[in-house]
Design a protein around this motif. Structure first.
Motif, PDB file in Angstrom:
ATOM      1  N   ALA A 198       4.565  15.809 -31.998  1.00  0.00           N
ATOM      2  CA  ALA A 198       3.619  16.210 -32.911  1.00  0.00           C
ATOM      3  C   ALA A 198       3.978  15.911 -34.253  1.00  0.00           C
ATOM      4  N   ALA A 199       5.161  16.206 -34.753  1.00  0.00           N
ATOM      5  CA  ALA A 199       5.363  15.573 -36.026  1.00  0.00           C
ATOM      6  C   ALA A 199       5.009  14.416 -36.239  1.00  0.00           C
ATOM      7  N   GLU A 200       5.396  13.470 -35.477  1.00  0.00           N
ATOM      8  CA  GLU A 200       4.990  11.930 -35.667  1.00  0.00           C
ATOM      9  C   GLU A 200       3.393  11.630 -35.797  1.00  0.00           C
ATOM     10  N   GLY A 201       2.545  12.556 -35.226  1.00  0.00           N
ATOM     11  CA  GLY A 201       1.336  12.674 -35.250  1.00  0.00           C
ATOM     12  C   GLY A 201       0.987  11.191 -34.506  1.00  0.00           C
ATOM     13  N   ASN A 202      -0.134  10.425 -34.847  1.00  0.00           N
ATOM     14  CA  ASN A 202      -0.491   9.289 -34.092  1.00  0.00           C
ATOM     15  C   ASN A 202       0.351   8.122 -34.207  1.00  0.00           C
ATOM     16  N   VAL A 203       1.351   8.415 -34.907  1.00  0.00           N
ATOM     17  CA  VAL A 203       2.578   7.162 -35.110  1.00  0.00           C
ATOM     18  C   VAL A 203       2.933   6.861 -33.479  1.00  0.00           C
ATOM     19  N   ARG A 204       2.926   7.812 -32.695  1.00  0.00           N
ATOM     20  CA  ARG A 204       3.354   7.949 -31.213  1.00  0.00           C
ATOM     21  C   ARG A 204       2.168   7.376 -30.384  1.00  0.00           C
ATOM     22  N   LYS A 205       0.893   7.522 -30.753  1.00  0.00           N
ATOM     23  CA  LYS A 205      -0.110   7.252 -29.898  1.00  0.00           C
ATOM     24  C   LYS A 205      -0.296   5.695 -29.785  1.00  0.00           C
ATOM     25  N   ALA A 215     -11.557  17.100 -39.518  1.00  0.00           N
ATOM     26  CA  ALA A 215     -10.589  18.361 -39.860  1.00  0.00           C
ATOM     27  C   ALA A 215      -9.708  18.291 -38.386  1.00  0.00           C
ATOM     28  N   ASP A 216     -10.431  18.040 -37.215  1.00  0.00           N
ATOM     29  CA  ASP A 216      -9.650  18.213 -36.184  1.00  0.00           C
ATOM     30  C   ASP A 216      -8.718  16.987 -35.900  1.00  0.00           C
ATOM     31  N   ALA A 217      -8.954  15.869 -36.330  1.00  0.00           N
ATOM     32  CA  ALA A 217      -7.794  14.635 -36.486  1.00  0.00           C
ATOM     33  C   ALA A 217      -6.909  15.032 -37.100  1.00  0.00           C
ATOM     34  N   SER A 218      -7.175  15.722 -38.347  1.00  0.00           N
ATOM     35  CA  SER A 218      -5.823  15.943 -39.227  1.00  0.00           C
ATOM     36  C   SER A 218      -5.017  17.088 -38.450  1.00  0.00           C
ATOM     37  N   ASP A 219      -5.663  17.965 -37.863  1.00  0.00           N
ATOM     38  CA  ASP A 219      -4.784  19.032 -36.994  1.00  0.00           C
ATOM     39  C   ASP A 219      -4.167  18.438 -36.036  1.00  0.00           C
ATOM     40  N   ASP A 220      -4.813  17.150 -35.360  1.00  0.00           N
ATOM     41  CA  ASP A 220      -4.107  16.436 -34.331  1.00  0.00           C
ATOM     42  C   ASP A 220      -3.033  15.385 -34.817  1.00  0.00           C
ATOM     43  N   GLY A 221      -2.872  15.445 -35.828  1.00  0.00           N
ATOM     44  CA  GLY A 221      -1.986  14.585 -36.469  1.00  0.00           C
ATOM     45  C   GLY A 221      -2.331  12.897 -36.853  1.00  0.00           C
ATOM     46  N   GLU A 222      -3.481  12.713 -37.034  1.00  0.00           N
ATOM     47  CA  GLU A 222      -3.621  11.612 -37.437  1.00  0.00           C
ATOM     48  C   GLU A 222      -3.078  11.055 -39.000  1.00  0.00           C
ATOM     49  N   VAL A 223      -2.087  10.052 -39.011  1.00  0.00           N
ATOM     50  CA  VAL A 223      -1.546   9.701 -40.261  1.00  0.00           C
ATOM     51  C   VAL A 223      -2.320   8.423 -40.559  1.00  0.00           C
ATOM     52  N   PRO A 224      -2.539   8.567 -42.077  1.00  0.00           N
ATOM     53  CA  PRO A 224      -3.434   7.512 -42.695  1.00  0.00           C
ATOM     54  C   PRO A 224      -2.700   5.963 -42.307  1.00  0.00           C
ATOM     55  N   ASP A 225      -3.218   4.886 -42.141  1.00  0.00           N
ATOM     56  CA  ASP A 225      -2.785   3.537 -41.987  1.00  0.00           C
ATOM     57  C   ASP A 225      -1.852   3.160 -43.079  1.00  0.00           C
ATOM     58  N   GLU A 226      -2.206   3.631 -44.469  1.00  0.00           N
ATOM     59  CA  GLU A 226      -1.138   3.090 -45.549  1.00  0.00           C
ATOM     60  C   GLU A 226       0.121   4.074 -45.550  1.00  0.00           C
ATOM     61  N   VAL A 227       0.312   5.013 -44.533  1.00  0.00           N
ATOM     62  CA  VAL A 227       1.435   5.870 -44.811  1.00  0.00           C
ATOM     63  C   VAL A 227       2.420   5.500 -43.715  1.00  0.00           C
ATOM     64  N   ASP A 228       3.750   5.471 -43.657  1.00  0.00           N
ATOM     65  CA  ASP A 228       4.728   5.246 -42.893  1.00  0.00           C
ATOM     66  C   ASP A 228       5.402   6.619 -42.782  1.00  0.00           C
ATOM     67  N   THR A 250      -0.121  12.102 -51.695  1.00  0.00           N
ATOM     68  CA  THR A 250      -0.062  11.782 -50.478  1.00  0.00           C
ATOM     69  C   THR A 250       0.869  11.954 -49.588  1.00  0.00           C
ATOM     70  N   ALA A 251       2.183  11.343 -50.013  1.00  0.00           N
ATOM     71  CA  ALA A 251       3.521  11.610 -49.351  1.00  0.00           C
ATOM     72  C   ALA A 251       3.686  13.301 -48.979  1.00  0.00           C
ATOM     73  N   GLU A 252       3.670  13.804 -50.208  1.00  0.00           N
ATOM     74  CA  GLU A 252       4.022  15.296 -50.079  1.00  0.00           C
ATOM     75  C   GLU A 252       3.121  15.851 -48.883  1.00  0.00           C
ATOM     76  N   SER A 253       1.852  15.735 -49.070  1.00  0.00           N
ATOM     77  CA  SER A 253       0.746  16.133 -48.266  1.00  0.00           C
ATOM     78  C   SER A 253       1.373  15.809 -46.778  1.00  0.00           C
ATOM     79  N   GLN A 254       1.631  14.497 -46.503  1.00  0.00           N
ATOM     80  CA  GLN A 254       1.799  13.870 -45.044  1.00  0.00           C
ATOM     81  C   GLN A 254       3.154  14.560 -44.424  1.00  0.00           C
ATOM     82  N   LEU A 255       4.167  14.913 -45.455  1.00  0.00           N
ATOM     83  CA  LEU A 255       5.365  15.527 -45.241  1.00  0.00           C
ATOM     84  C   LEU A 255       5.060  17.024 -44.743  1.00  0.00           C
ATOM     85  N   GLU A 256       4.560  17.494 -45.580  1.00  0.00           N
ATOM     86  CA  GLU A 256       3.879  18.872 -45.104  1.00  0.00           C
ATOM     87  C   GLU A 256       3.303  19.304 -43.911  1.00  0.00           C
ATOM     88  N   GLU A 257       2.268  18.412 -43.801  1.00  0.00           N
ATOM     89  CA  GLU A 257       1.554  18.247 -42.405  1.00  0.00           C
ATOM     90  C   GLU A 257       2.232  17.966 -41.375  1.00  0.00           C
TER      91      GLU A 257
END
Length: 284
Positions: A198-205, A215-228, A250-257
């Motif tokens: 769940a933490a890694e989001g779609n990195v593992r998908k 909104a559902d995609a964000s909750d389901d862990g969609e990580v933007p393409d420009e973010v590692d 963006t970095a802080e937001s993705q970390l917290e999510e």
């Protein structure tokens, strides 16, 4: 901001041509307070020069190499021909960056800041990172940590970091946080694994999310393409979340999510989780 004192021999300096004579060119140094240099006609360009004005004009911004500094005679000898195109381009960009940083200082400290305050803060930034611009750049990337060890007050550091993160564009930003994940429920290790996924989001998908709302995609862990985003084990029960993004927000937001997803997932498994910014386990 202009430096006091004298430039060093061999240094590249930015100047504005102030006066042109048959024997040479006088240049006001843009980076040094009340300093003026001379480019002898033989240092204006390679080869024979018939008319100096064929090569330079009054008001022109130039990059020169300091050939000699004589503080007794108050003379600075400069060369224009000894500076190549690459050096000229790099120096002009550096000078422009420092002008930007000078404006950021006014934003951080306020237009009414005393000269003594400005100078003291500027010297701390330069001492820590070599220039005003690099000081702001490091503050944008690393936050308060970039200014640790300086004599800046907490209020000054906060103001500098806030201004840096609002104004400095950096190629990428790395931020790191940690989650403690514990699970004494029957799901045990599988529950921890679920939380990490769940933490890694779609990195593992293996396939993109399809028919969900944004909104559902964000909750389901969609990580933007420009973010590692990477989650790694540190030492039970601690896991590191590292995010690299184009900007701090963006970095802080993705970390917290990412941390929020991990905690929610482990609690859903009957365990417990906690997000924190500093590492707690012993050094590896």
């Amino acid at each position: 901001m202009k430096y006091s004192g004298w430039p060093d021999t061999g240094e590249l300096v930015v100047g504005k041509i102030d006066e042109i004579e048959d024997f040479g060119v006088f240049v006001d140094l843009e980076e040094y307070q009340d300093q003026r240099g001379l480019i002898h006609i033989s240092e204006v360009a390679s080869g024979w020069i018939k008319n100096v004005r064929d090569h330079v004009r009054e008001g022109q911004i130039v990059v020169c190499k300091v050939l000699d500094v004589n503080t007794e005679s108050q003379q600075i000898d400069l060369s224009l021909k000894d500076v190549n195109d690459h050096q000229r381009s790099d120096k002009i960009q550096e000078w422009k960056n420092e002008q930007k940083a000078d404006n950021w200082m006014a934003l951080a400290l306020g237009e009414d800041a005393a000269d003594e305050t400005y100078t003291a803060v500027a010297n701390e930034l330069i001492g820590a990172h070599g220039s005003l611009y690099d000081g702001f750049k490091q503050a944008a990337i690393h936050g308060e940590e970039a200014l640790e060890g300086t004599d800046l007050s907490e209020g000054e550091i906060d103001a500098l970091v806030e201004t840096a993160r609002e104004n400095v564009s950096v190629p990428y930003v790395d931020v790191t946080g940690y989650v403690d994940l514990e699970n004494a429920s029957p799901s045990g290790v599988d529950g921890i694994r679920t939380a990490l996924e769940a933490a890694e989001g779609n990195v593992r998908k293996n396939k993109a999310l399809s028919s969900q709302s944004e909104a559902d995609a964000s909750d389901d862990g969609e990580v933007p393409d420009e973010v590692d985003l990477e989650v790694s084990y540190v030492g039970a029960p601690e896991y590191r979340i590292n995010v690299r993004a184009p900007n701090y927000k963006t970095a802080e937001s993705q970390l917290e999510e990412s941390a929020r997803r991990a905690v929610a997932a482990i609690e859903g498994e009957g365990g417990s989780g906690e997000f924190h910014r500093e590492r707690r386990t012993d050094d590896e």
